[in-house]
Scaffold this motif. Structure first.
Motif, PDB file in Angstrom:
ATOM      1  N   TRP A 188       0.825  -1.206   0.000  1.00  0.00           N
ATOM      2  CA  TRP A 188       0.000   0.000   0.000  1.00  0.00           C
ATOM      3  C   TRP A 188       0.862   1.261   0.000  1.00  0.00           C
ATOM      4  CZ3 TRP A 188      -3.858   2.530  -1.460  1.00  0.00           C
ATOM      5  CH2 TRP A 188      -4.209   3.740  -0.872  1.00  0.00           C
ATOM      6  N   ASP A 189       1.955   1.251   0.726  1.00  0.00           N
ATOM      7  CA  ASP A 189       2.868   2.403   0.742  1.00  0.00           C
ATOM      8  C   ASP A 189       3.401   2.685  -0.661  1.00  0.00           C
ATOM      9  OD1 ASP A 189       2.502   2.771   3.435  1.00  0.00           O
ATOM     10  OD2 ASP A 189       4.356   1.737   4.033  1.00  0.00           O
ATOM     11  N   ILE A 190       3.698   1.609  -1.404  1.00  0.00           N
ATOM     12  CA  ILE A 190       4.194   1.771  -2.784  1.00  0.00           C
ATOM     13  C   ILE A 190       3.125   2.414  -3.652  1.00  0.00           C
ATOM     14  CG2 ILE A 190       4.901   0.503  -4.859  1.00  0.00           C
ATOM     15  CD1 ILE A 190       6.158  -1.593  -2.909  1.00  0.00           C
ATOM     16  N   ILE A 191       1.895   1.950  -3.514  1.00  0.00           N
ATOM     17  CA  ILE A 191       0.777   2.493  -4.300  1.00  0.00           C
ATOM     18  C   ILE A 191       0.498   3.937  -3.910  1.00  0.00           C
ATOM     19  CG2 ILE A 191      -1.731   2.309  -4.672  1.00  0.00           C
ATOM     20  CD1 ILE A 191      -1.357  -0.745  -4.418  1.00  0.00           C
ATOM     21  N   ARG A 192       0.507   4.228  -2.620  1.00  0.00           N
ATOM     22  CA  ARG A 192       0.221   5.571  -2.133  1.00  0.00           C
ATOM     23  C   ARG A 192       1.244   6.580  -2.645  1.00  0.00           C
ATOM     24  NH1 ARG A 192       1.070   5.939   3.979  1.00  0.00           N
ATOM     25  NH2 ARG A 192       3.185   5.932   3.126  1.00  0.00           N
ATOM     26  N   ASP A 193       2.497   6.142  -2.747  1.00  0.00           N
ATOM     27  CA  ASP A 193       3.554   7.041  -3.202  1.00  0.00           C
ATOM     28  C   ASP A 193       3.478   7.326  -4.699  1.00  0.00           C
ATOM     29  OD1 ASP A 193       4.470   7.169  -0.632  1.00  0.00           O
ATOM     30  OD2 ASP A 193       6.074   5.679  -0.903  1.00  0.00           O
ATOM     31  N   ASP A 194       2.874   6.384  -5.455  1.00  0.00           N
ATOM     32  CA  ASP A 194       2.724   6.600  -6.901  1.00  0.00           C
ATOM     33  C   ASP A 194       1.406   5.979  -7.353  1.00  0.00           C
ATOM     34  OD1 ASP A 194       2.983   7.089  -9.575  1.00  0.00           O
ATOM     35  OD2 ASP A 194       4.542   5.580  -9.934  1.00  0.00           O
ATOM     36  N   ARG A 195       0.319   6.707  -7.082  1.00  0.00           N
ATOM     37  CA  ARG A 195      -1.017   6.162  -7.367  1.00  0.00           C
ATOM     38  C   ARG A 195      -1.249   5.944  -8.863  1.00  0.00           C
ATOM     39  NH1 ARG A 195      -5.052   5.579  -4.296  1.00  0.00           N
ATOM     40  NH2 ARG A 195      -6.583   6.292  -5.828  1.00  0.00           N
ATOM     41  N   SER A 196      -0.606   6.732  -9.696  1.00  0.00           N
ATOM     42  CA  SER A 196      -0.848   6.642 -11.140  1.00  0.00           C
ATOM     43  C   SER A 196      -0.498   5.258 -11.688  1.00  0.00           C
ATOM     44  CB  SER A 196      -0.059   7.712 -11.887  1.00  0.00           C
ATOM     45  OG  SER A 196       1.337   7.533 -11.689  1.00  0.00           O
ATOM     46  N   ALA A 197       0.539   4.627 -11.133  1.00  0.00           N
ATOM     47  CA  ALA A 197       0.944   3.304 -11.621  1.00  0.00           C
ATOM     48  C   ALA A 197      -0.121   2.253 -11.343  1.00  0.00           C
ATOM     49  CB  ALA A 197       2.257   2.885 -10.963  1.00  0.00           C
ATOM     50  N   TYR A 198      -0.900   2.464 -10.264  1.00  0.00           N
ATOM     51  CA  TYR A 198      -1.926   1.492  -9.884  1.00  0.00           C
ATOM     52  C   TYR A 198      -3.288   1.829 -10.503  1.00  0.00           C
ATOM     53  CZ  TYR A 198      -4.689  -1.620  -6.880  1.00  0.00           C
ATOM     54  OH  TYR A 198      -5.535  -2.601  -6.403  1.00  0.00           O
ATOM     55  N   THR A 199      -3.571   3.100 -10.686  1.00  0.00           N
ATOM     56  CA  THR A 199      -4.907   3.507 -11.132  1.00  0.00           C
ATOM     57  C   THR A 199      -4.977   3.794 -12.627  1.00  0.00           C
ATOM     58  OG1 THR A 199      -4.436   5.831 -10.620  1.00  0.00           O
ATOM     59  CG2 THR A 199      -5.425   4.500  -8.880  1.00  0.00           C
ATOM     60  N   THR A 200      -3.875   3.604 -13.336  1.00  0.00           N
ATOM     61  CA  THR A 200      -3.863   3.909 -14.759  1.00  0.00           C
ATOM     62  C   THR A 200      -4.829   3.021 -15.533  1.00  0.00           C
ATOM     63  OG1 THR A 200      -2.451   4.109 -16.709  1.00  0.00           O
ATOM     64  CG2 THR A 200      -1.985   2.277 -15.242  1.00  0.00           C
ATOM     65  N   ASP A 201      -5.328   3.570 -16.641  1.00  0.00           N
ATOM     66  CA  ASP A 201      -6.191   2.799 -17.536  1.00  0.00           C
ATOM     67  C   ASP A 201      -5.300   1.829 -18.315  1.00  0.00           C
ATOM     68  OD1 ASP A 201      -8.426   1.974 -18.835  1.00  0.00           O
ATOM     69  OD2 ASP A 201      -8.695   3.764 -20.042  1.00  0.00           O
ATOM     70  N   GLY A 202      -5.619   0.543 -18.264  1.00  0.00           N
ATOM     71  CA  GLY A 202      -4.754  -0.443 -18.909  1.00  0.00           C
ATOM     72  C   GLY A 202      -3.575  -0.769 -18.010  1.00  0.00           C
ATOM     73  N   PHE A 203      -3.861  -1.318 -16.854  1.00  0.00           N
ATOM     74  CA  PHE A 203      -2.847  -1.633 -15.848  1.00  0.00           C
ATOM     75  C   PHE A 203      -1.731  -2.495 -16.447  1.00  0.00           C
ATOM     76  CE2 PHE A 203      -1.198  -4.356 -12.440  1.00  0.00           C
ATOM     77  CZ  PHE A 203      -0.872  -3.419 -11.472  1.00  0.00           C
ATOM     78  N   ASN A 204      -0.488  -2.045 -16.262  1.00  0.00           N
ATOM     79  CA  ASN A 204       0.670  -2.761 -16.810  1.00  0.00           C
ATOM     80  C   ASN A 204       1.355  -3.552 -15.705  1.00  0.00           C
ATOM     81  OD1 ASN A 204       3.541  -3.188 -17.605  1.00  0.00           O
ATOM     82  ND2 ASN A 204       2.838  -2.189 -19.490  1.00  0.00           N
ATOM     83  N   GLU A 205       1.278  -4.883 -15.792  1.00  0.00           N
ATOM     84  CA  GLU A 205       1.837  -5.741 -14.734  1.00  0.00           C
ATOM     85  C   GLU A 205       3.336  -5.539 -14.570  1.00  0.00           C
ATOM     86  OE1 GLU A 205       0.464  -9.905 -14.678  1.00  0.00           O
ATOM     87  OE2 GLU A 205      -0.915  -9.318 -16.278  1.00  0.00           O
ATOM     88  N   GLU A 206       4.057  -5.551 -15.681  1.00  0.00           N
ATOM     89  CA  GLU A 206       5.517  -5.451 -15.618  1.00  0.00           C
ATOM     90  C   GLU A 206       5.956  -4.122 -15.036  1.00  0.00           C
ATOM     91  OE1 GLU A 206       7.321  -6.288 -19.343  1.00  0.00           O
ATOM     92  OE2 GLU A 206       6.500  -8.324 -19.491  1.00  0.00           O
ATOM     93  N   SER A 207       5.291  -3.060 -15.477  1.00  0.00           N
ATOM     94  CA  SER A 207       5.645  -1.728 -14.996  1.00  0.00           C
ATOM     95  C   SER A 207       5.396  -1.606 -13.496  1.00  0.00           C
ATOM     96  CB  SER A 207       4.828  -0.681 -15.757  1.00  0.00           C
ATOM     97  OG  SER A 207       5.063   0.594 -15.226  1.00  0.00           O
ATOM     98  N   PHE A 208       4.261  -2.110 -13.042  1.00  0.00           N
ATOM     99  CA  PHE A 208       3.961  -2.007 -11.619  1.00  0.00           C
ATOM    100  C   PHE A 208       4.901  -2.890 -10.807  1.00  0.00           C
ATOM    101  CE2 PHE A 208       1.900  -3.239  -7.683  1.00  0.00           C
ATOM    102  CZ  PHE A 208       1.488  -2.015  -7.181  1.00  0.00           C
ATOM    103  N   LEU A 209       5.150  -4.104 -11.302  1.00  0.00           N
ATOM    104  CA  LEU A 209       6.021  -5.033 -10.565  1.00  0.00           C
ATOM    105  C   LEU A 209       7.429  -4.459 -10.424  1.00  0.00           C
ATOM    106  CD1 LEU A 209       5.603  -7.748  -9.226  1.00  0.00           C
ATOM    107  CD2 LEU A 209       6.477  -8.849 -11.295  1.00  0.00           C
TER     108      LEU A 209
END
Length: 587
Positions: free
Chosen positions: A295-316
């Protein structure tokens, strides 16, 4: 065979001959029945039409005939023309699919993603049908309880929260003496709910979330519930009124019994699924520290998690390598690690991902992902699930997506020029003449009696808005004073003739849409029909011509596809079929 006691020779011979006669005559009869059944199965599986690799079996055709008969009420003597038309419709469907596959649209990333989403949904439904549904039993008492509820209207207020943690906190404040209305004011942003104490108005069976409804019907007037988990969060319910139909007869119950059984099963099934989900989630051991780190990772960069067309590799890539293989949740027969979470995030909609703004909300979202993954894995392992059914159901659903893609391609081909519009205006302009438009405010009531009471109150001096707040079935109308916005007179259907002469400020009704939905209207404004001019009609004519051109081009492409993919109806096989009448339409 079944005679095991000693018998005399004469008796034995008598029994033997009797048994032999019985056995062989039964065997012949049973064989005839079995052979007939086998022959029927073969007949049902006979292909009556085909296009490309898509075969339409007699069984498929019969199912479509039954659906048509139920939908139209034409359960008796479906004509050969009707049968042929239904079969042609199926050929058109599969011709569009064959065309789409030939174009390679099924390989487009968006459609591949949709295919995966469809397959996951079908697998989950198959698991719930095979594992959860068999536990659902509908008793006579269930039917009577539901019948009583259908004849009872409730009114309730609620306070809603996104998380169980927040809901429990609100409930504790209520126990400590806090005002329900004051807490509603704090926790609701919607003005209507904020300032009316969370009042939802009157409702009956099937108007609310099933968990909300089930709990509300078990409550006494004045009672406040514990937090109730619904499809949109948690609700604390305060029951404020209960109105029961005074006289309900056994005959009425008997007449409704079949429909009651279907509704009761559907409701109990949904409750059973929610119970299964709750029990399954509670059986997991969740790594709270790892959850917080993600959650801390998501909170620090919400765009990576909430983007349209979630990219698994990019988020991982944003997750430290030391965390990627760690287990988020475990059960003796199931593990859910960070990589699983990232994959499930891809199959969670952008809207759902964007809604998460706190750790408790994130926790509940992850629990939903864990349950989804668990059910899928259990489904894959469950050998009793019909794989062929899952595959064919997934295919048929995916074909709908391909057909939508086909339609999009046809719409891109549509062209209508101004000259065509002018020709239609000159020849048939009166058919596109602008209509009278009305801006009405509406109060929807739960019964004709309530509507009559509401009308009497308005006639007695109470304002329309006050009656709206007191009685409305749709709390969303309160914010805008019941206003529907300008609508063409024809959109009001059978009420149009009585509404045609209404003037601003006038109130008409009540109109009984159904026994549980009655409306009262107040006129807020009129837009008289404009003069018949080209400028006033050109947009409507353009839309009409575009739709006509779309249908023409669509049919043209379908016919070409039928020829290309060798669409055929096997008339001899069709002629030999015995069409069964749908049981639902046989009376």
């Amino acid at each position: 065979m079944i005679f095991k006691m000693p018998v005399s020779t004469a008796a034995f011979l008598f029994v033997f001959y009797l048994f032999s006669f019985f056995f062989f005559s039964c065997e012949s009869r049973d064989s005839a029945v079995e052979n007939a059944a086998e022959a029927e199965d073969v007949t049902r599986s006979v292909t009556v039409a085909q296009v490309a690799d898509f075969e339409i079996s007699a069984r498929h055709f019969q199912n479509k005939l039954n659906q048509f008969a139920e939908r139209t009420g034409q359960g008796v003597n479906l004509s050969k023309d009707v049968q042929k038309s239904i079969l042609e419709d199926r050929l058109s469907r599969y011709s569009m699919v064959a065309y789409a596959l030939d174009q390679g649209w099924d390989r487009e990333p968006e459609l591949q993603y949709e295919r995966t989403m469809i397959e996951r949904k079908v697998w989950m439904e198959a698991f719930l049908r095979d594992v959860v549904e068999p536990q659902v039993q509908v008793s006579e008492q269930d039917l009577r309880t539901l019948f009583h509820r259908l004849n009872t209207t409730l009114r309730a207020s609620h306070i809603q929260s996104d998380t169980e943690e927040e809901a429990n906190s609100i409930k504790q404040k209520l126990r400590n003496g806090a005002s329900f209305d004051e807490l509603a004011r704090i926790h609701f942003e919607t003005p209507a709910l904020k300032y009316n104490g969370g009042d939802l108005g009157y409702f009956t069976v099937d108007d609310m979330d099933i968990s909300f409804e089930d709990r509300a019907y078990q409550m006494a007037v004045g009672e406040i519930s514990e937090p109730v988990k619904t499809s949109t969060g948690y609700s604390i319910i305060q029951l404020t009124d209960r109105v029961e139909t005074p006289a309900v007869t056994e005959q009425q119950f008997a007449e409704k019994k079949r429909d009651l059984t279907l509704l009761a099963f559907r409701q109990k099934r949904e409750l059973a699924i929610r119970s299964h989900m709750r029990d399954t989630i509670e059986s997991f051991s969740l790594n709270e520290e790892l959850l917080r780190q993600i959650w801390d990772i998501i909170r620090d960069d919400r765009s990576a998690y909430t983007t349209d067309g979630f990219n698994e590799e990019s988020f991982l890539a944003s997750v430290p390598e030391s965390l990627r293989s760690q287990v988020l949740a475990r059960q003796p027969s199931f593990l859910f690690d960070v990589a699983d979470f990232v994959q499930e995030a891809r199959y969670t909609t952008k809207k759902q991902r964007s809604r998460v703004t706190s750790l408790p909300q994130f926790r509940e979202q992850v629990e939903g992902m864990i349950y989804r993954r668990f059910v899928l894995e259990m489904a894959f392992r469950n050998e009793s699930i019909d794989r062929e059914y899952v595959e064919s159901s997934s295919d048929e659903t995916f074909y709908n997506a391909l057909i939508e893609r086909f339609n999009e391609s046809i719409r891109e081909m549509v062209r209508v020029d101004e000259e065509q519009v002018r020709v239609v205006f000159e020849e048939d302009g009166e058919f596109f003449a602008p209509e009278l438009h009305l801006n009405l405010a509406e109060i929807p009531f739960a019964s004709i009696e309530a509507a009559q009471d509401g009308r009497a109150m308005i006639d007695g001096g109470l304002s329309f808005e006050e009656v709206l707040r007191k009685y409305t079935l749709d709390i969303g109308l309160v914010d805008r004073g019941g206003e529907l916005g300008f609508m063409a007179l024809s959109e009001f259907g059978s009420m149009a003739s009585e509404l045609a002469g209404i003037q601003p400020g006038e109130i008409v009704g009540p109109f009984e849409i159904s026994s549980h939905y009655v409306v009262l209207f107040r006129c807020l404004g009129r837009k008289e029909a404009a003069p018949l001019t080209y400028e006033n009609t050109k947009d409507a004519i353009s839309r009409y011509l575009e739709e006509m051109e779309f249908e023409r081009l669509k049919q043209e492409v379908i016919e070409r596809a039928k020829k290309r993919f060798d669409a055929r109806i096997f008339e001899d096989r069709l002629a030999g079929l015995t069409i069964e009448q749908s049981p639902r339409t046989s009376n």
